[in-house]
Design a protein around this motif. Structure first.
Motif, PDB file in Angstrom:
ATOM      1  N   LEU A  40       0.765  -1.146  -0.125  1.00 10.79           N
ATOM      2  CA  LEU A  40      -0.119   0.036   0.130  1.00 10.79           C
ATOM      3  C   LEU A  40       0.910   1.231   0.167  1.00 10.79           C
ATOM      4  CD1 LEU A  40      -2.889   1.396   0.437  1.00 10.79           C
ATOM      5  CD2 LEU A  40      -2.486   1.314   2.945  1.00 10.79           C
ATOM      6  N   CYS A  41       0.417   2.222  -0.770  1.00 10.01           N
ATOM      7  CA  CYS A  41       1.228   3.564  -0.947  1.00 10.01           C
ATOM      8  C   CYS A  41      -0.097   4.805  -0.798  1.00 10.01           C
ATOM      9  CB  CYS A  41       2.060   3.547  -2.005  1.00 10.01           C
ATOM     10  SG  CYS A  41       3.182   4.987  -1.785  1.00 10.01           S
ATOM     11  N   GLU A  42      -0.071   5.424  -0.073  1.00  8.39           N
ATOM     12  CA  GLU A  42      -1.082   6.645   0.109  1.00  8.39           C
ATOM     13  C   GLU A  42      -0.513   7.934  -0.136  1.00  8.39           C
ATOM     14  OE1 GLU A  42      -4.099   5.276   3.296  1.00  8.39           O
ATOM     15  OE2 GLU A  42      -2.088   4.961   4.289  1.00  8.39           O
ATOM     16  N   PRO A  43      -1.271   8.832  -0.549  1.00  3.31           N
ATOM     17  CA  PRO A  43      -0.636  10.173  -0.865  1.00  3.31           C
ATOM     18  C   PRO A  43      -0.837  10.984   0.458  1.00  3.31           C
ATOM     19  CG  PRO A  43      -2.988   9.820  -1.584  1.00  3.31           C
ATOM     20  CD  PRO A  43      -2.770   8.709  -1.118  1.00  3.31           C
ATOM     21  N   VAL A  44      -0.101  12.114   0.277  1.00  3.98           N
ATOM     22  CA  VAL A  44      -0.088  12.849   1.407  1.00  3.98           C
ATOM     23  C   VAL A  44      -1.412  13.363   2.061  1.00  3.98           C
ATOM     24  CG1 VAL A  44       0.785  15.201   2.471  1.00  3.98           C
ATOM     25  CG2 VAL A  44       2.207  13.827   0.892  1.00  3.98           C
ATOM     26  N   GLY A  45      -2.215  14.015   1.115  1.00  6.27           N
ATOM     27  CA  GLY A  45      -3.551  14.194   1.559  1.00  6.27           C
ATOM     28  C   GLY A  45      -4.767  13.352   1.169  1.00  6.27           C
ATOM     29  N   SER A  73       8.204   2.148  -9.930  1.00  6.26           N
ATOM     30  CA  SER A  73       7.152   1.860  -9.199  1.00  6.26           C
ATOM     31  C   SER A  73       5.811   2.382  -9.359  1.00  6.26           C
ATOM     32  CB  SER A  73       7.529   2.032  -7.534  1.00  6.26           C
ATOM     33  OG  SER A  73       6.420   1.897  -6.478  1.00  6.26           O
ATOM     34  N   LEU A  74       4.668   1.755  -9.711  1.00  7.88           N
ATOM     35  CA  LEU A  74       3.425   1.954  -9.909  1.00  7.88           C
ATOM     36  C   LEU A  74       2.876   2.785  -8.533  1.00  7.88           C
ATOM     37  CD1 LEU A  74       0.720   2.486 -11.274  1.00  7.88           C
ATOM     38  CD2 LEU A  74      -0.001   0.293 -10.457  1.00  7.88           C
ATOM     39  N   LEU A  75       3.342   1.964  -7.317  1.00  9.56           N
ATOM     40  CA  LEU A  75       2.798   2.583  -5.923  1.00  9.56           C
ATOM     41  C   LEU A  75       3.287   3.800  -5.738  1.00  9.56           C
ATOM     42  CD1 LEU A  75       3.181  -0.862  -5.515  1.00  9.56           C
ATOM     43  CD2 LEU A  75       1.875  -0.080  -3.822  1.00  9.56           C
ATOM     44  N   GLU A  76       4.471   4.088  -5.973  1.00  9.96           N
ATOM     45  CA  GLU A  76       5.036   5.434  -5.478  1.00  9.96           C
ATOM     46  C   GLU A  76       4.422   6.499  -6.449  1.00  9.96           C
ATOM     47  OE1 GLU A  76       9.221   3.947  -3.399  1.00  9.96           O
ATOM     48  OE2 GLU A  76       9.259   4.645  -5.643  1.00  9.96           O
ATOM     49  N   LEU A  77       4.497   6.387  -7.721  1.00 13.64           N
ATOM     50  CA  LEU A  77       3.915   7.351  -8.664  1.00 13.64           C
ATOM     51  C   LEU A  77       2.566   7.703  -8.434  1.00 13.64           C
ATOM     52  CD1 LEU A  77       4.498   8.833 -11.341  1.00 13.64           C
ATOM     53  CD2 LEU A  77       3.863   6.986 -12.836  1.00 13.64           C
ATOM     54  N   GLY A  78       1.617   6.883  -8.119  1.00  7.28           N
ATOM     55  CA  GLY A  78       0.398   6.769  -8.096  1.00  7.28           C
ATOM     56  C   GLY A  78       0.017   7.890  -6.961  1.00  7.28           C
ATOM     57  N   ALA A  79       0.929   7.258  -5.762  1.00  8.61           N
ATOM     58  CA  ALA A  79       0.693   8.195  -4.381  1.00  8.61           C
ATOM     59  C   ALA A  79       1.135   9.688  -4.736  1.00  8.61           C
ATOM     60  CB  ALA A  79       1.490   7.607  -3.404  1.00  8.61           C
ATOM     61  N   ARG A  80       2.393   9.885  -5.650  1.00  7.34           N
ATOM     62  CA  ARG A  80       2.651  11.213  -5.771  1.00  7.34           C
ATOM     63  C   ARG A  80       1.594  12.132  -6.589  1.00  7.34           C
ATOM     64  NH1 ARG A  80       7.921   8.906  -6.335  1.00  7.34           N
ATOM     65  NH2 ARG A  80       7.602   8.823  -8.702  1.00  7.34           N
ATOM     66  N   LEU A  81       0.656  11.397  -7.485  1.00 10.60           N
ATOM     67  CA  LEU A  81      -0.274  11.908  -8.335  1.00 10.60           C
ATOM     68  C   LEU A  81      -1.515  12.062  -7.627  1.00 10.60           C
ATOM     69  CD1 LEU A  81       0.953  10.616 -11.743  1.00 10.60           C
ATOM     70  CD2 LEU A  81       1.364  12.759 -10.822  1.00 10.60           C
ATOM     71  N   GLY A  82      -1.601  11.761  -6.328  1.00 12.27           N
ATOM     72  CA  GLY A  82      -2.732  12.041  -5.473  1.00 12.27           C
ATOM     73  C   GLY A  82      -3.647  10.729  -5.267  1.00 12.27           C
ATOM     74  N   THR A  84      -4.475   6.556  -3.910  1.00 10.50           N
ATOM     75  CA  THR A  84      -4.142   5.674  -2.804  1.00 10.50           C
ATOM     76  C   THR A  84      -3.841   4.345  -4.057  1.00 10.50           C
ATOM     77  OG1 THR A  84      -5.263   6.317  -0.762  1.00 10.50           O
ATOM     78  CG2 THR A  84      -4.692   4.023  -1.158  1.00 10.50           C
ATOM     79  N   VAL A  85      -2.976   3.656  -3.820  1.00 10.62           N
ATOM     80  CA  VAL A  85      -2.326   2.412  -4.766  1.00 10.62           C
ATOM     81  C   VAL A  85      -2.459   1.321  -3.886  1.00 10.62           C
ATOM     82  CG1 VAL A  85      -0.800   1.421  -6.423  1.00 10.62           C
ATOM     83  CG2 VAL A  85      -1.206   4.118  -6.172  1.00 10.62           C
ATOM     84  N   LEU A  86      -3.054   0.214  -4.041  1.00 11.15           N
ATOM     85  CA  LEU A  86      -3.167  -0.747  -3.149  1.00 11.15           C
ATOM     86  C   LEU A  86      -2.959  -2.370  -4.269  1.00 11.15           C
ATOM     87  CD1 LEU A  86      -3.986  -2.643  -0.867  1.00 11.15           C
ATOM     88  CD2 LEU A  86      -6.319  -2.684  -1.665  1.00 11.15           C
ATOM     89  N   ALA A  87      -1.651  -2.703  -3.920  1.00 10.75           N
ATOM     90  CA  ALA A  87      -1.431  -3.923  -4.748  1.00 10.75           C
ATOM     91  C   ALA A  87      -1.683  -5.245  -4.164  1.00 10.75           C
ATOM     92  CB  ALA A  87       0.050  -3.919  -5.231  1.00 10.75           C
ATOM     93  N   LEU A  88      -2.475  -5.958  -4.308  1.00  9.18           N
ATOM     94  CA  LEU A  88      -2.754  -7.364  -3.601  1.00  9.18           C
ATOM     95  C   LEU A  88      -2.116  -8.292  -4.123  1.00  9.18           C
ATOM     96  CD1 LEU A  88      -6.656  -6.689  -2.714  1.00  9.18           C
ATOM     97  CD2 LEU A  88      -4.663  -6.743  -1.003  1.00  9.18           C
ATOM     98  N   ASP A  89      -1.839  -9.526  -3.257  1.00  7.57           N
ATOM     99  CA  ASP A  89      -1.402 -10.593  -3.716  1.00  7.57           C
ATOM    100  C   ASP A  89      -2.618 -11.457  -3.910  1.00  7.57           C
ATOM    101  OD1 ASP A  89       1.303 -10.571  -3.223  1.00  7.57           O
ATOM    102  OD2 ASP A  89       1.143 -10.634  -1.204  1.00  7.57           O
ATOM    103  N   ARG A  90      -3.189 -11.950  -5.094  1.00  3.17           N
ATOM    104  CA  ARG A  90      -4.291 -12.687  -5.595  1.00  3.17           C
ATOM    105  C   ARG A  90      -4.424 -13.944  -4.387  1.00  3.17           C
ATOM    106  NH1 ARG A  90      -4.587 -14.780  -9.800  1.00  3.17           N
ATOM    107  NH2 ARG A  90      -2.594 -14.593 -10.759  1.00  3.17           N
ATOM    108  N   PRO A  91      -5.486 -14.404  -4.231  1.00  4.38           N
ATOM    109  CA  PRO A  91      -5.878 -15.516  -3.671  1.00  4.38           C
ATOM    110  C   PRO A  91      -4.882 -16.614  -4.137  1.00  4.38           C
ATOM    111  CG  PRO A  91      -7.851 -14.741  -3.897  1.00  4.38           C
ATOM    112  CD  PRO A  91      -6.859 -13.719  -4.673  1.00  4.38           C
ATOM    113  N   GLY A  92      -4.376 -17.304  -3.197  1.00  2.00           N
ATOM    114  CA  GLY A  92      -3.167 -18.545  -3.664  1.00  2.00           C
ATOM    115  C   GLY A  92      -1.826 -18.023  -3.577  1.00  2.00           C
ATOM    116  N   TYR A  93      -1.847 -16.602  -3.360  1.00  2.00           N
ATOM    117  CA  TYR A  93      -0.218 -16.056  -3.307  1.00  2.00           C
ATOM    118  C   TYR A  93       0.078 -15.378  -2.207  1.00  2.00           C
ATOM    119  CZ  TYR A  93      -0.227 -16.699  -8.263  1.00  2.00           C
ATOM    120  OH  TYR A  93      -0.154 -17.221  -9.862  1.00  2.00           O
ATOM    121  N   GLY A  94       1.280 -15.160  -1.688  1.00  2.00           N
ATOM    122  CA  GLY A  94       1.457 -14.265  -0.517  1.00  2.00           C
ATOM    123  C   GLY A  94       0.902 -15.086   0.652  1.00  2.00           C
ATOM    124  N   ARG A  95       0.350 -14.377   1.521  1.00  2.00           N
ATOM    125  CA  ARG A  95      -0.089 -14.930   2.872  1.00  2.00           C
ATOM    126  C   ARG A  95      -1.031 -15.772   2.643  1.00  2.00           C
ATOM    127  NH1 ARG A  95      -0.369 -11.893   8.454  1.00  2.00           N
ATOM    128  NH2 ARG A  95      -1.949 -13.249   9.741  1.00  2.00           N
TER     129      ARG A  95
END
Length: 302
Positions: A40-45, A73-82, A84-95
């Motif tokens: 997750l990457c969130e903008p300042v406002g 990074s899409l996460l960092e770029l999207g947050a800089r442009l205002g 919130t960017v949420l990249a999820l591990d799809r079901p069966g991946y990650g946790r």
């Protein structure tokens, strides 16, 4: 047998220093009792919208947080442009890989993704709504999510790369006969990626679960069933060196014509890119164009 509901720590398990706006941090969301991990990457406002990034087969959420060079990074770029960017591990991946060692088909991943997004929205502002940016197999899940979206879901649009309607002739043979694809089909020429990409992406690569892989050959028929139900703008991007999909003019025309209720369907090409666009030199250019498409999907004044 019902799946036992794990304890989902959500954001409570994140170190305080990782909560600063603009920084990428790990999160865990509750998807109807299944814990889904992500970044997750969130903008300042307050965010203008929520960008939901959905990775492809054999990858994880880190696909959208390329670290080989600054600016990928899409996460960092999207947050800089205002946004919130949420990249999820799809079901069966990650946790969730331990709970779903064989993975799930697209139809069963869809309600879990919806549940995870609802969990996120209960605790975070999402601005004007959510916009799904998906890659490869993740594009299949994105279209399924859009096809089953309700009017009140707040879906703004869908942006897909590395996914089409019909497999390319050589790729189709590999899919139908379960043959491992050559690295060239997955990546294209290695000059398209910054030095160090494979080292930095080591934690991003993951095995494709069995039930997911078993569904690959059925995709053309699934596409034809899902596309007419999508009622939001859709954008497809095909890399210059994309080797998985048919992308001649008649093929792309048939793809676009299948979206009979979508208000707009855009078909674009990304120069100097292979299948894994978001890890290559072209990542920033592609991400900027995708976020520009999001701007066009926002309601006036958002």
């Amino acid at each position: 047998m019902p799946r036992p509901a794990p304890t989902v720590p959500g954001l409570a398990g994140v170190a305080p220093h990782a909560r600063q706006p603009g920084g990428v941090r790990q999160v865990v969301l509750d998807a109807d009792g299944l814990a889904l991990s992500g970044l997750l990457c969130e903008p300042v406002g307050p965010p203008r919208a929520l960008v939901v990034a959905v990775h492809g087969g054999g990858m994880r959420a880190g696909y959208f947080h390329g670290q080989a060079r600054p600016g990928l990074s899409l996460l960092e770029l999207g947050a800089r442009l205002g946004c919130t960017v949420l990249a999820l591990d799809r079901p069966g991946y990650g946790r969730s890989a331990a709970a779903l060692p064989n993975g799930l088909p697209v139809a069963e991943q869809t309600p879990l993704l919806r549940a995870a997004l609802a969990d996120f929205a209960r605790r975070h502002p999402v601005g004007a709504g959510h916009f799904v940016l998906a890659h490869s197999f993740g594009g299949k899940l994105a279209l399924s999510l859009a096809a089953h979206a309700h009017d009140g879901d707040g879906l703004l649009g869908v942006d897909i790369s590395g996914c089409g309607r019909q497999y390319a002739p050589g790729a189709e043979d590999e899919v139908l006969h379960h043959r491992p694809a050559a690295r060239r089909r997955h990546w294209g020429p290695l000059r398209l990626y910054p030095p160090g990409t494979f080292r930095h992406s080591a934690g991003t690569v993951a095995p494709m679960p069995e039930r997911e892989a078993a569904e690959l050959a059925a995709w053309p028929g699934m596409f034809d069933r899902l596309a007419p139900r999508v009622r939001v703008p859709v954008r497809f991007t095909f890399a210059e060196h994309e080797l998985w999909w048919r992308r001649r003019e008649p093929d792309l025309a048939a793809l676009a014509d299948a979206f009979t209720t979508a208000p707009r369907v855009l078909l674009e090409h990304q120069q100097d890119a292979g299948h894994n666009i978001s890890l290559g030199w072209a990542a920033r250019a592609y991400h900027l164009r995708a976020l520009a498409f999001l701007e066009e999907c926002l309601p006036p004044g958002a």
